[in-house]
Scaffold this motif. Structure first.
Motif, short mmCIF file in Angstrom:
data_model
loop_
_atom_site.label_atom_id
_atom_site.label_comp_id
_atom_site.label_asym_id
_atom_site.label_seq_id
_atom_site.Cartn_x
_atom_site.Cartn_y
_atom_site.Cartn_z
N ARG A 167 0.83 -1.21 0.00
CA ARG A 167 0.00 0.00 0.00
C ARG A 167 0.86 1.26 0.00
O ARG A 167 0.45 2.30 -0.52
CB ARG A 167 -0.94 -0.01 1.20
N LEU A 168 2.05 1.18 0.58
CA LEU A 168 2.94 2.34 0.59
C LEU A 168 3.31 2.77 -0.82
O LEU A 168 3.49 3.97 -1.08
CB LEU A 168 4.21 2.02 1.38
N ILE A 169 3.43 1.83 -1.73
CA ILE A 169 3.78 2.16 -3.12
C ILE A 169 2.71 3.06 -3.73
O ILE A 169 3.02 4.08 -4.36
CB ILE A 169 3.94 0.88 -3.95
N VAL A 170 1.45 2.70 -3.53
CA VAL A 170 0.34 3.49 -4.05
C VAL A 170 0.33 4.88 -3.41
O VAL A 170 0.15 5.90 -4.10
CB VAL A 170 -1.00 2.78 -3.79
N LEU A 171 0.55 4.93 -2.11
CA LEU A 171 0.51 6.21 -1.40
C LEU A 171 1.65 7.12 -1.82
O LEU A 171 1.46 8.34 -1.96
CB LEU A 171 0.55 5.97 0.11
N ARG A 172 2.83 6.56 -2.02
CA ARG A 172 3.97 7.35 -2.50
C ARG A 172 3.65 7.97 -3.86
O ARG A 172 3.99 9.13 -4.12
CB ARG A 172 5.22 6.49 -2.60
N ILE A 174 0.70 8.74 -5.01
CA ILE A 174 -0.28 9.82 -4.81
C ILE A 174 0.41 11.08 -4.28
O ILE A 174 0.17 12.19 -4.77
CB ILE A 174 -1.39 9.38 -3.83
N LEU A 175 1.29 10.91 -3.30
CA LEU A 175 1.97 12.06 -2.71
C LEU A 175 2.87 12.75 -3.71
O LEU A 175 2.93 14.00 -3.76
CB LEU A 175 2.77 11.62 -1.47
N SER A 176 3.59 11.98 -4.52
CA SER A 176 4.47 12.60 -5.52
C SER A 176 3.65 13.30 -6.60
O SER A 176 4.02 14.37 -7.08
CB SER A 176 5.40 11.56 -6.14
N ARG A 177 2.52 12.71 -6.96
CA ARG A 177 1.65 13.33 -7.96
C ARG A 177 1.05 14.63 -7.43
O ARG A 177 0.89 15.60 -8.17
CB ARG A 177 0.54 12.34 -8.35
N HIS A 178 0.76 14.65 -6.14
CA HIS A 178 0.26 15.88 -5.52
C HIS A 178 1.31 16.99 -5.62
O HIS A 178 0.97 18.14 -5.96
CB HIS A 178 -0.08 15.61 -4.05
N GLU A 179 2.55 16.65 -5.32
CA GLU A 179 3.62 17.64 -5.43
C GLU A 179 3.76 18.15 -6.86
O GLU A 179 4.04 19.34 -7.08
CB GLU A 179 4.94 17.04 -4.95
N LEU A 180 3.56 17.27 -7.82
CA LEU A 180 3.64 17.67 -9.23
C LEU A 180 2.52 18.66 -9.57
O LEU A 180 2.76 19.67 -10.25
CB LEU A 180 3.57 16.45 -10.14
N PHE A 181 1.32 18.39 -9.12
CA PHE A 181 0.20 19.31 -9.36
C PHE A 181 0.50 20.69 -8.76
O PHE A 181 0.20 21.72 -9.37
CB PHE A 181 -1.10 18.76 -8.77
#
Length: 254
Positions: A167-172, A174-181
């Protein structure tokens, strides 16, 4: 004569004691409903409503606080609160459980459930179709990430820790994609230094996520704007060598 007097004096005391025994018995029966812990638990499980189940589980905990059913009922209440979308209350319940039973065999599950609840808190039924949870507030995603990390650190050899790692892979991501946005937003607003800071964070903090090539492309763009030509060239070189097939998938147009 003396014995008769003693008996007369003792009668009121005996009456009070007997009345107290009956009162305690009645109070006990009113709390337990005359049910055993197992019966209490089954009644709660089979209640017609979540609210009814929670009420019976809490009564079970009051009636038989030391039983295994009372312990299990705490987890049942947390799960029902979660299913009822009372996310914060469910997590609070689990936090209390962890404080009370830090080493119990069921405690790894409570760590895991905290992560699951925080993940679900950040989701929308439209995700994957019209929305992206990485574009929303990701505090609950970060919380889920931290809950899973705590589980892996505390109980590394459990089945829940293994599931948490996936699950950490999925969350990482999401978090990196958030930073990109966020970096794209800053770029659109000509806040180029802030955008560079965000893209650097992605590259350094989330090096193996799908957002890295976009971050390299975006950081080069922002370096161009501020006149840092050498840094822009270096970023494009890394992008070409590491992700030769990359094509920009984001837009800087409002």
């Amino acid at each position: 004569m003396k014995n008769a007097i003693k008996l007369i004096l003792l009668l009121p005391l005996l009456t009070l004691l007997l009345n107290g025994c009956f009162d305690n018995k009645e109070k006990r029966e009113s709390i337990t409903k005359g049910w055993s812990p197992k019966t209490f638990f089954n009644q709660a499980k089979n209640s017609d409503s979540i609210e009814g189940s929670i009420r019976l589980f809490e009564q079970l905990q009051a009636a038989y606080p030391g039983s295994k059913y009372a312990l299990q009922s705490k987890l049942e209440v947390a799960y029902m609160l979660y299913k009822n979308e009372d996310y914060d209350e469910a997590i609070s319940y689990l936090n209390d459980y962890i404080k009370l039973y830090p080493e119990h065999f069921s405690t790894p599950y409570t760590y895991y459930l905290r992560g699951v609840i925080s993940e679900d808190k950040s989701r929308s039924i439209l995700d994957g179709y019209l929305t992206d949870n990485a574009q929303r507030d990701v505090d609950s995603v970060r919380n889920a990430f931290n809950y899973y990390m705590a589980l892996i650190d505390k109980f590394p050899d459990t089945e829940y820790a293994k599931e948490a790692k996936s699950r950490l892979i999925v969350l990482r991501n999401i978090l990196s994609r958030h930073e990109l946005f966020v970096a794209i937003y800053y770029t659109k607003r000509s806040a180029n230094i802030a955008a560079i800071s965000r893209t650097k964070f992605i590259i350094e903090k989330y090096p193996n996520t799908p957002s890295v090539p976009a971050a390299l492309h975006l950081i080069a763009h922002n370096y161009d704007i501020i006149g840092a030509k050498t840094l822009a060239k270096d970023a494009r070189r890394v992008l070409k060598n590491s992700y030769p097939m990359y094509q920009p998938h984001y837009s800087l147009k409002d």
